[in-house]
Design a protein around this motif. Structure first.
Motif, PDB file in Angstrom:
ATOM      1  N   LYS A  58     -25.960 -38.659  -9.215  1.00 57.38           N
ATOM      2  CA  LYS A  58     -26.113 -37.674  -8.312  1.00 57.38           C
ATOM      3  C   LYS A  58     -24.938 -36.318  -8.828  1.00 57.38           C
ATOM      4  O   LYS A  58     -25.306 -35.347  -8.909  1.00 57.38           O
ATOM      5  N   TRP A  59     -23.661 -37.007  -9.114  1.00 59.12           N
ATOM      6  CA  TRP A  59     -22.666 -36.053  -9.225  1.00 59.12           C
ATOM      7  C   TRP A  59     -22.869 -35.277 -10.440  1.00 59.12           C
ATOM      8  O   TRP A  59     -22.407 -34.197 -10.597  1.00 59.12           O
ATOM      9  N   TYR A  60     -23.501 -35.924 -11.626  1.00 52.34           N
ATOM     10  CA  TYR A  60     -23.785 -35.043 -12.783  1.00 52.34           C
ATOM     11  C   TYR A  60     -24.790 -34.137 -12.633  1.00 52.34           C
ATOM     12  O   TYR A  60     -24.657 -32.981 -13.120  1.00 52.34           O
ATOM     13  N   GLN A  61     -25.831 -34.346 -11.702  1.00 51.34           N
ATOM     14  CA  GLN A  61     -26.769 -33.341 -11.387  1.00 51.34           C
ATOM     15  C   GLN A  61     -26.129 -32.129 -10.700  1.00 51.34           C
ATOM     16  O   GLN A  61     -26.277 -31.059 -10.970  1.00 51.34           O
ATOM     17  N   ASP A  62     -25.271 -32.471  -9.613  1.00 51.86           N
ATOM     18  CA  ASP A  62     -24.390 -31.705  -8.989  1.00 51.86           C
ATOM     19  C   ASP A  62     -23.688 -30.579  -9.609  1.00 51.86           C
ATOM     20  O   ASP A  62     -23.708 -29.479  -9.616  1.00 51.86           O
ATOM     21  N   PHE A  63     -23.115 -31.259 -10.723  1.00 51.21           N
ATOM     22  CA  PHE A  63     -22.283 -30.640 -11.702  1.00 51.21           C
ATOM     23  C   PHE A  63     -23.099 -29.336 -12.299  1.00 51.21           C
ATOM     24  O   PHE A  63     -22.532 -28.191 -12.250  1.00 51.21           O
ATOM     25  N   PHE A  64     -24.013 -29.865 -12.839  1.00 57.28           N
ATOM     26  CA  PHE A  64     -24.902 -29.172 -13.888  1.00 57.28           C
ATOM     27  C   PHE A  64     -25.806 -28.050 -13.088  1.00 57.28           C
ATOM     28  O   PHE A  64     -26.146 -27.195 -13.378  1.00 57.28           O
ATOM     29  N   ALA A  65     -25.923 -28.391 -11.767  1.00 58.35           N
ATOM     30  CA  ALA A  65     -26.463 -27.419 -10.690  1.00 58.35           C
ATOM     31  C   ALA A  65     -25.718 -26.252 -10.299  1.00 58.35           C
ATOM     32  O   ALA A  65     -26.106 -25.381  -9.780  1.00 58.35           O
ATOM     33  N   SER A  66     -24.401 -26.534 -10.218  1.00 55.94           N
ATOM     34  CA  SER A  66     -23.427 -25.801  -9.646  1.00 55.94           C
ATOM     35  C   SER A  66     -22.929 -24.486 -10.479  1.00 55.94           C
ATOM     36  O   SER A  66     -22.288 -24.901 -11.633  1.00 55.94           O
ATOM     37  N   PRO A  67     -23.309 -23.341 -10.324  1.00 56.39           N
ATOM     38  CA  PRO A  67     -22.854 -22.279 -11.241  1.00 56.39           C
ATOM     39  C   PRO A  67     -21.504 -22.125 -11.361  1.00 56.39           C
ATOM     40  O   PRO A  67     -20.972 -21.864 -12.566  1.00 56.39           O
ATOM     41  N   GLN A  68     -20.607 -22.313 -10.239  1.00 54.89           N
ATOM     42  CA  GLN A  68     -19.317 -22.228 -10.334  1.00 54.89           C
ATOM     43  C   GLN A  68     -18.639 -23.255 -11.438  1.00 54.89           C
ATOM     44  O   GLN A  68     -17.792 -22.946 -12.241  1.00 54.89           O
ATOM     45  N   TRP A  69     -19.237 -24.396 -11.639  1.00 56.38           N
ATOM     46  CA  TRP A  69     -18.519 -25.346 -12.447  1.00 56.38           C
ATOM     47  C   TRP A  69     -19.180 -25.158 -13.963  1.00 56.38           C
ATOM     48  O   TRP A  69     -18.532 -25.283 -14.725  1.00 56.38           O
ATOM     49  N   THR A  70     -20.470 -24.841 -14.083  1.00 59.49           N
ATOM     50  CA  THR A  70     -20.999 -24.593 -15.280  1.00 59.49           C
ATOM     51  C   THR A  70     -20.505 -23.349 -16.003  1.00 59.49           C
ATOM     52  O   THR A  70     -20.053 -23.191 -17.146  1.00 59.49           O
ATOM     53  N   ASP A  71     -20.174 -22.307 -15.108  1.00 59.01           N
ATOM     54  CA  ASP A  71     -19.442 -21.325 -15.626  1.00 59.01           C
ATOM     55  C   ASP A  71     -18.073 -21.611 -16.023  1.00 59.01           C
ATOM     56  O   ASP A  71     -17.548 -20.926 -17.121  1.00 59.01           O
ATOM     57  N   ALA A  72     -17.447 -22.302 -15.374  1.00 56.83           N
ATOM     58  CA  ALA A  72     -16.042 -22.646 -15.749  1.00 56.83           C
ATOM     59  C   ALA A  72     -15.994 -23.521 -17.217  1.00 56.83           C
ATOM     60  O   ALA A  72     -15.132 -23.177 -17.956  1.00 56.83           O
TER      61      ALA A  72
END
Lengths: 280, 293
Positions: A58-72
């Motif tokens: 779940k949290w891997y999906q969450d990470f890659f779905a969040s623009p804030q984290w992928t942008d970082a």
């Protein structure tokens, strides 16, 4: 007499047991945070607590779905790439100058190049933030830009490249270089076509080390980035200050995976070079 | 005529060298030298309320550093923390390096791989790892509880112990690799000779190995001292709220209180501290050894 003998027999056994116990301790010590993070990243719950009852991605999906984290993450990779290029080029040129040319005030210059490596990140970051905080080039503020962070990270990465490449250049057989000169090649061509291939392993290693240093650094980046350019470690630090979730564990794992991929690359390159040498 | 030609060749070579050094020097001088000078000047500026700074000349910030108990306390905490953490790191690192050196080669690669881990992981990830280990709902409490060693859930989070565990973790690999490289330069037959002459292992350690590794110990200690002195993330995230280090105060004055001159003055303290440790290490080093610090 028998007492002394007994002691001599006893001491090595005890030391051996102590050594084994220490070994277990140190391996556990080093691996604990790594394993805890890895395990936590597969947690299904949104709280950080042990025992873990359900597992998921779940949290891997969450990470890659969040623009804030992928942008970082993107920002981190861009800055690390820039740092690697900047510090490798400048470090190699400086090391080449030190190895092959007469340099006035050699010791002073050596100390000057190495000195930033010993400075705390908070001091370097603060100094650059104060000095370049209000500076604009062509109407664009350089404060908060990725370029400034790249240069700041190069203050640590460049001395390391310089040190590594100085050692590497010392292993070069300079008769080949002289031969190239004799055959009429100019210094630049000799450097690019003869010397660089000979030290390729050193070059690749230093570039990747520079990349890793920049990728992991977050104190300077904290001072020098804004919301749009913040790196993954900075975002992790800021969100750890508010609340820790398994998303942070995922971020840690992804950061570490990037680093280990770099290490694998060095290893592959090294093995390839060894094969080439043995084939010749 | 010939001499003249030689001179021009020499001069041309120096010019090429300078050109090659230029990118590195630009980075160091403009982005390290200039900020350091700027900071040194900034530390004497005035700081009226509501403004970042006003140009001026005052010793008041340095006076505050020496008289305000918050700052003297932070300086004292920083030095204490750095001394204790470095000492522990060097002891653990020494034992680790010694064992790796003594072990058969097949163990070596594995152990070096383990030692590389903290070096390759970001400090923030390390902090977070321990952050999940120490608190009440963390792994340590759970493990001890399920083993029946403790009755209630325990928390070691936000203690000085947790801060030390984190600090030592970060500096250990540097110490380990410095000391291992020194050990690798020692002829292993020395230990055998010492044992053959009847010395028990501890005597060998004290009389043979310690003198041979003195330089490495010194370098390893000063390395982790410099590192621990400048860091603030690990102690402030894992340690108690009252564990204020100089690094933490710099960050607080700069980002929180917007007092630039004071932040600059605190930074100068760190710069001077690093310089002092480097000079001290050099002066304690045997003349022959040429290990760069």
């Amino acid at each position: 007499m028998s007492d002394a003998l007994a002691r001599r027999g006893f001491e090595p056994v005890m030391l051996k047991a102590l050594g084994a116990a220490f070994m277990v301790f140190i391996i556990a010590y080093i691996l604990i945070p790594v394993l805890v993070t890895l395990v936590m990243s597969f947690n299904d719950a949104s709280m950080i607590r042990f025992p873990i009852n359900a597992w998921s991605l779940k949290w891997y999906q969450d990470f890659f779905a969040s623009p804030q984290w992928t942008d970082a993450l993107k920002s981190s990779v861009i800055i690390a790439t820039g740092t690697a290029i900047l510090s490798t080029v400048s470090g190699i040129l400086a090391a080449w100058a030190f190895e092959r040319f007469p340099i006035p005030f050699k010791n002073v210059l050596y100390l000057l190049i190495m000195l930033p490596l010993f400075m705390p990140g908070v001091v370097l970051g603060l100094g650059i933030a104060m000095t370049f905080g209000g500076v604009q080039i062509a109407g664009v503020s350089i404060y908060g830009s990725r370029a400034l962070v790249m240069i700041a990270h190069s203050l640590w990465a460049m001395p390391l490249v310089f040190m590594l490449m100085e050692a590497t250049f010392r292993t070069v057989d300079y008769r080949v270089v002289e031969a190239s000169y004799d055959l009429g090649a100019n210094p630049l061509r000799t450097f690019i076509e003869i010397v660089v291939p000979m030290v390729s392993t050193g070059v690749i290693s230093s570039a990747l080390f520079a990349f890793v240093i920049s990728l992991n650094e977050f104190v300077m980046a904290l001072f020098l980035t804004d919301r749009d350019t913040q790196t993954l470690p900075v975002l992790m630090w800021l969100s750890l200050r508010s609340a820790g979730t398994p998303r942070l564990a995922v971020a840690s794992v992804i950061l570490a995976l990037t680093v280990f991929a770099c290490l694998a690359l060095i290893l592959v390159w090294y093995v390839r070079q060894l094969r080439k040498v043995s084939r010749n | 005529m010939g001499g003249n030609l030689l001179m021009t060749a020499q001069r041309r070579k120096q010019r090429t060298a300078l050109l090659l050094l230029l990118p590195a020097l630009v980075i160091v001088l403009i982005f390290f030298g200039l900020p350091t000078i700027f900071m040194a000047r900034m530390s004497f500026n005035l700081h009226p309320d509501q403004r970042l700074f006003v140009p001026g000349f005052t010793f008041e910030h340095y006076a505050a550093l020496l008289s305000n108990p918050v700052f003297t306390g932070a300086i004292w905490t920083t030095v204490k923390l750095a001394v204790m953490a470095s000492f522990a790191t060097v002891v653990i690192g020494y034992a680790f390096a010694l064992i790796v050196w003594l072990k058969p080669p097949r163990w070596r690669l594995l152990l070096i791989g383990v030692a590389l881990c903290p070096l390759l992981i970001s400090e923030i990830a390390i902090i977070f790892g321990w952050w999940m280990f120490f608190p009440k709902n963390g792994l340590l409490s759970y493990a001890l509880h399920s083993l029946g060693l403790v009755n209630d859930k325990i928390s070691l989070m936000y203690t000085e112990f947790a801060a030390f565990v984190g600090l030592i973790y970060v500096t250990l690999p540097y110490c380990f690799f410095i000391l291992l490289s020194i050990f690798d330069g020692i002829d292993r037959r020395m230990i055998e000779a010492s044992a053959d002459l009847g010395a028990p292992p501890l005597t060998t350690l004290r009389e043979v190995l310690l003198p041979l590794t003195w330089t490495g110990l010194l370098v390893a200690f000063s390395q982790s001292f410099i590192w621990t002195m400048g860091t603030y993330a690990t102690p402030s995230a894992l340690g108690p709220d009252t564990l204020w280090t100089v690094g933490y105060l710099i960050q607080e004055q700069m980002l929180g209180k917007h007092n630039w001159p004071l932040a600059a003055a605190l930074s100068m303290v760190l710069v001077l501290g690093v310089a002092a440790v480097m000079v001290l290490t050099r002066s304690l080093m045997p003349k022959r050894a040429s290990y760069h610090v």
